[in-house]
Design a protein around this motif. Structure first.
Motif, PDB file in Angstrom:
ATOM      1  N   PHE A  72      61.715  49.213  59.800  1.00 33.90           N
ATOM      2  CA  PHE A  72      62.194  49.833  61.039  1.00 33.90           C
ATOM      3  C   PHE A  72      63.443  50.698  60.837  1.00 33.90           C
ATOM      4  CE2 PHE A  72      64.462  49.926  65.070  1.00 33.90           C
ATOM      5  CZ  PHE A  72      63.461  50.300  65.938  1.00 33.90           C
ATOM      6  N   GLY A  73      64.444  50.128  60.181  1.00 30.63           N
ATOM      7  CA  GLY A  73      65.696  50.860  59.989  1.00 30.63           C
ATOM      8  C   GLY A  73      65.493  52.136  59.178  1.00 30.63           C
ATOM      9  N   LYS A 115      62.727  53.884  59.041  1.00 28.66           N
ATOM     10  CA  LYS A 115      62.019  54.818  59.916  1.00 28.66           C
ATOM     11  C   LYS A 115      63.020  55.530  60.831  1.00 28.66           C
ATOM     12  CE  LYS A 115      58.622  53.818  63.257  1.00 28.66           C
ATOM     13  NZ  LYS A 115      57.537  52.888  63.638  1.00 28.66           N
ATOM     14  N   MET A 116      63.957  54.746  61.386  1.00 29.87           N
ATOM     15  CA  MET A 116      64.939  55.324  62.301  1.00 29.87           C
ATOM     16  C   MET A 116      65.879  56.281  61.568  1.00 29.87           C
ATOM     17  SD  MET A 116      64.159  54.265  65.242  1.00 29.87           S
ATOM     18  CE  MET A 116      62.444  53.877  64.948  1.00 29.87           C
ATOM     19  N   HIS A 117      66.049  56.070  60.258  1.00 32.44           N
ATOM     20  CA  HIS A 117      66.908  56.959  59.479  1.00 32.44           C
ATOM     21  C   HIS A 117      66.106  58.072  58.817  1.00 32.44           C
ATOM     22  CE1 HIS A 117      69.800  53.634  59.934  1.00 32.44           C
ATOM     23  NE2 HIS A 117      70.716  54.560  59.759  1.00 32.44           N
ATOM     24  N   ARG A 137      66.230  43.172  56.326  1.00 42.11           N
ATOM     25  CA  ARG A 137      66.172  44.253  57.297  1.00 42.11           C
ATOM     26  C   ARG A 137      67.539  44.915  57.452  1.00 42.11           C
ATOM     27  NH1 ARG A 137      64.783  42.949  63.525  1.00 42.11           N
ATOM     28  NH2 ARG A 137      66.858  42.039  63.370  1.00 42.11           N
ATOM     29  N   THR A 166      68.787  49.533  54.750  1.00 42.04           N
ATOM     30  CA  THR A 166      69.291  50.869  55.077  1.00 42.04           C
ATOM     31  C   THR A 166      70.565  51.191  54.297  1.00 42.04           C
ATOM     32  OG1 THR A 166      70.518  49.938  56.932  1.00 42.04           O
ATOM     33  CG2 THR A 166      68.350  50.834  57.410  1.00 42.04           C
ATOM     34  N   LEU A 209      70.156  49.206  63.848  1.00 42.60           N
ATOM     35  CA  LEU A 209      69.336  49.776  62.777  1.00 42.60           C
ATOM     36  C   LEU A 209      69.101  51.278  62.938  1.00 42.60           C
ATOM     37  CD1 LEU A 209      66.753  46.909  62.313  1.00 42.60           C
ATOM     38  CD2 LEU A 209      68.341  47.756  60.591  1.00 42.60           C
ATOM     39  N   GLY A 210      69.685  51.872  63.967  1.00 41.02           N
ATOM     40  CA  GLY A 210      69.626  53.328  64.061  1.00 41.02           C
ATOM     41  C   GLY A 210      68.761  53.876  65.176  1.00 41.02           C
ATOM     42  N   ALA A 211      68.259  53.011  66.061  1.00 43.44           N
ATOM     43  CA  ALA A 211      67.431  53.504  67.153  1.00 43.44           C
ATOM     44  C   ALA A 211      68.309  53.737  68.384  1.00 43.44           C
ATOM     45  CB  ALA A 211      66.343  52.488  67.482  1.00 43.44           C
ATOM     46  N   ARG A 236      64.410  55.188  71.772  1.00 47.84           N
ATOM     47  CA  ARG A 236      63.537  54.687  70.705  1.00 47.84           C
ATOM     48  C   ARG A 236      63.491  53.164  70.707  1.00 47.84           C
ATOM     49  NH1 ARG A 236      63.413  58.057  65.255  1.00 47.84           N
ATOM     50  NH2 ARG A 236      65.682  57.927  65.127  1.00 47.84           N
TER      51      ARG A 236
END
Lengths: 376, 279
Positions: free
Chosen positions: A114-115, A117-119, A162, A166, B182-184, B188
């Protein structure tokens, strides 16, 4: 067990973590001050524990650093950059929650992904980093499971993977092992510490468990009532507490009232309440004759019986009122003229249990240097 | 379910005194009482005779044939399906964001907003219908599909809101916080984390909402015209002058549509829901 050589990508990120600076940070919940001007300078790659009783502000402080709580005042800097008003998702931090907070609808590897993907990290690079992160916490075999199918310890490992995948500037952990049983907690502590050292990521760890804080952290920030009482290496925190709260909160202490009778030539004369016993100790900064003080001594510094007579610094006659067996050590409660003194003795059965029976008259003693003296 | 539990208990030989037996009988009686009328209508629909009777006089599909070729039923059926889907989607668009902010948000009057949105649950729909009729004709929308849809949205929003609130209130907020760290960003986080997690609540709410709309009479009675009339209204008005098995046939079709919709949703979404429901 050390598998670092197998994971070159992971190993290569052991670049030093970020410097975290907290300056005069304040936070109010309504009329209640959760943080009162907190200052902390955390070095790159350092493992810092925020330790304190519940309600001391340690979690609020961590959440301020994460960006989940907006402080009322003060500043937070990461590598010199102020981030106080940077939104959570742009701070590049990793966080592990007490509840694990895994995404229940995603598999283990999707959680870790997830992290990335967000980055915007995709494709082969992402796959490799997910594999590395899972290997790091030894969860490779579980990557297609859902969180509901994992045990508490396994969920915690996934949460850690998790948070680390990142390559965050700092890793924040909020009582991450609170929900684990004692054995598992200990092995997770060792594992986290090992990982943290290897990756060199700056780590801020919230706990109310002093044992956990003292064994894991490079430095411990003891918090109380929204303030940092002392920020020091674990040994300093234990051996040289800077406030009565720290002395009381960490470990066990005997606490006596007393009065400074006189100060001369860098020495001061302390008389304990309730007795005629007085002792000469090195003068503490800012003390004056007639000041009321609190004097503390750790139970393991107290000698009882035959051993007590060998030490002459502070010696008091007393009577044993209680002995409490706790495995490798025994606590002996001795009534003296200045109050009850608790002594913690290692393996005293060797000396014959009769010697420590309740009702026995024994001397107790401790060294002057072991006295901790604070303003009342 | 109850019957099984009771028999298990009597298997345990604790008490074969007749009380469990009585409970079994009671349970069966209630079940029959609830389901028999529906079954009888469904069975009666297959009659070959000219009147509704039970047991049916002979087997035929002629009444299904008739209603499926009769615009008097087909147009309302299509209207009802369209209306039900539209009302469900719109109430979802209203209720889901409302639920998200009602659970996580801290703002003055939060409780009032929630009470207001749930209020139609305790309001007789006929009152709502009369009010809407006056309002719609005042603003020149009387008997339009829009005013009918608005009425149904008002009725279905509480069902959607209730189920989504129920599921979302049980979701650990740290899960959303983890996504943000986590960056969302918030959008999102909602899209990738919150919505998938509350999907069981959304689906249950959608089923409720659709069924409520599909079945609704009072508002539809007052706010439809001959073009927008819904199935329950047309069945009702057909019954006034007729007593032939066509009504049984169209009712059976209506029931089958609902059952198929339920099974489909269960099949599509129910299994994954069960998979992580234990957390």
């Amino acid at each position: 067990m050390d598998q670092s050589s197998k994971f070159p990508v992971t190993a290569s990120r052991s670049t030093a973590g970020a410097v975290v600076d907290i300056r005069a940070l304040r936070h109010n919940f309504g009329a209640v001050s959760a943080l009162r001007a907190v200052d902390l300078s955390i070095q790159a790659g350092e493992f810092v524990a925020l330790l304190g009783p519940s309600g001391c502000g340690k979690t609020t402080l961590l959440r301020c650093i994460a960006g989940l709580v907006l402080p009322t005042g003060g500043e937070i800097l990461i590598d010199g950059q102020p981030i106080t008003h940077t939104p959570v998702h742009k701070r590049d931090l990793g966080m592990v929650f007490q509840s694990y907070a895994l995404f229940p609808h995603m598999t283990v590897s999707d959680n870790v992904q997830f992290g990335l993907k967000m980055h915007g990290v995709r494709g082969g690079v992402a796959d490799r980093r997910i594999a590395d992160a899972l290997a790091l916490v030894q969860m490779t075999d579980y990557q297609s499971r859902y969180p509901a199918q994992l045990s508490g310890g396994q969920r915690q490992r996934v949460a850690l993977a998790r948070a680390l995948v990142t390559q965050p500037k700092a890793l924040l952990l909020d009582e991450p092992f609170g929900a684990l049983d004692a054995k598992l907690r200990e092995s997770m502590q060792i594992e986290l510490r090992r990982l943290q050292k290897r990756l060199g990521v700056t780590t801020i760890f919230v706990t109310h468990d002093q044992q956990e804080a003292l064994t894991m952290a490079d430095r411990v920030a003891v918090m109380h009532d929204g303030r940092v009482e002392q920020f020091d290496a674990p040994a300093k925190i234990y051996n040289a507490p800077s406030t009565p709260f720290v002395a009381d909160f960490i470990g066990q202490t005997n606490r006596f009232g007393g009065t400074i009778q006189s100060i001369a030539n860098g020495r001061m004369n302390l008389r304990f309440d309730g007795g005629e016993h007085a002792v000469d100790v090195p003068a503490a900064h800012g003390m004056a004759g007639g000041d009321r003080v609190i004097a503390m001594v750790r139970p393991e510094c107290v000698r009882v019986g035959v051993e007590a007579t060998a030490q002459k610094d502070v010696t008091l006659p007393g009577t044993i009122t209680d002995t409490v067996f706790a495995g490798e050590k025994v606590s002996v409660y001795v009534q003296t003229s200045i109050g009850v003194v608790v002594a913690s003795l290692l393996n005293p059965t060797r000396q014959g249990s009769g010697a420590m029976a309740a009702g026995t008259d024994v001397p107790v003693s401790w060294r002057k240097d072991d006295l901790l003296i604070f303003h009342h | 379910m109850v019957a099984i539990e009771v028999t298990n208990r009597s298997d345990g030989r604790a008490a074969l005194t007749g009380l469990p037996r009585l409970l079994v009988v009671y349970t069966i009686a209630i079940s029959v009482f609830l389901i028999a009328p529906v079954l009888i209508v469904m069975i009666a629909a297959f009659t070959s005779g000219d009147f509704i009777m039970f047991p049916p006089g002979g087997f035929s599909l002629r009444w299904f044939d008739q209603v499926l070729s009769d615009p008097q039923f087909i147009v309302p059926l299509w209207n009802s399906v369209r209306l039900g889907i539209a009302a469900t989607i719109i109430s979802g668009l209203l209720a889901i964001p409302a639920a998200l902010s009602l659970v996580r948000g801290v703002f003055p009057g939060r409780r009032w907003v929630e009470t207001f949105l749930l209020a139609p649950l305790s309001l007789p729909t006929i009152i709502l219908a009369i009010g809407l009729l006056f309002f719609a004709s005042r603003i020149g929308l009387s008997n339009s599909f829009i005013s009918l849809l608005a009425g149904h949205v008002i009725i279905t929003v509480p069902y959607m809101l209730r189920t989504v609130l129920g599921v979302y209130a049980g979701v650990n907020r740290e899960v959303e916080e983890a996504a943000r760290v986590l960056g969302a960003d918030r959008w999102r986080t909602a899209w990738y984390v919150t919505l998938p997690i509350i999907r069981p609540g959304v689906l249950a709410g959608a089923i409720f909402a659709f069924l409520m709309s599909f079945d609704e009479v009072a508002v539809a009675l007052l706010l439809t015209n001959s073009d927008t009339t819904t199935l329950p209204v047309s069945i009702l008005s057909y019954l006034v002058y007729n007593y032939d098995p066509a009504v049984a046939a169209i009712s059976t079709i209506q029931i089958v549509i609902v059952i198929v919709a339920l099974l489909l949703l269960e099949r599509l979404f129910g299994i994954r829901h069960l998979m992580f429901a234990s957390q």
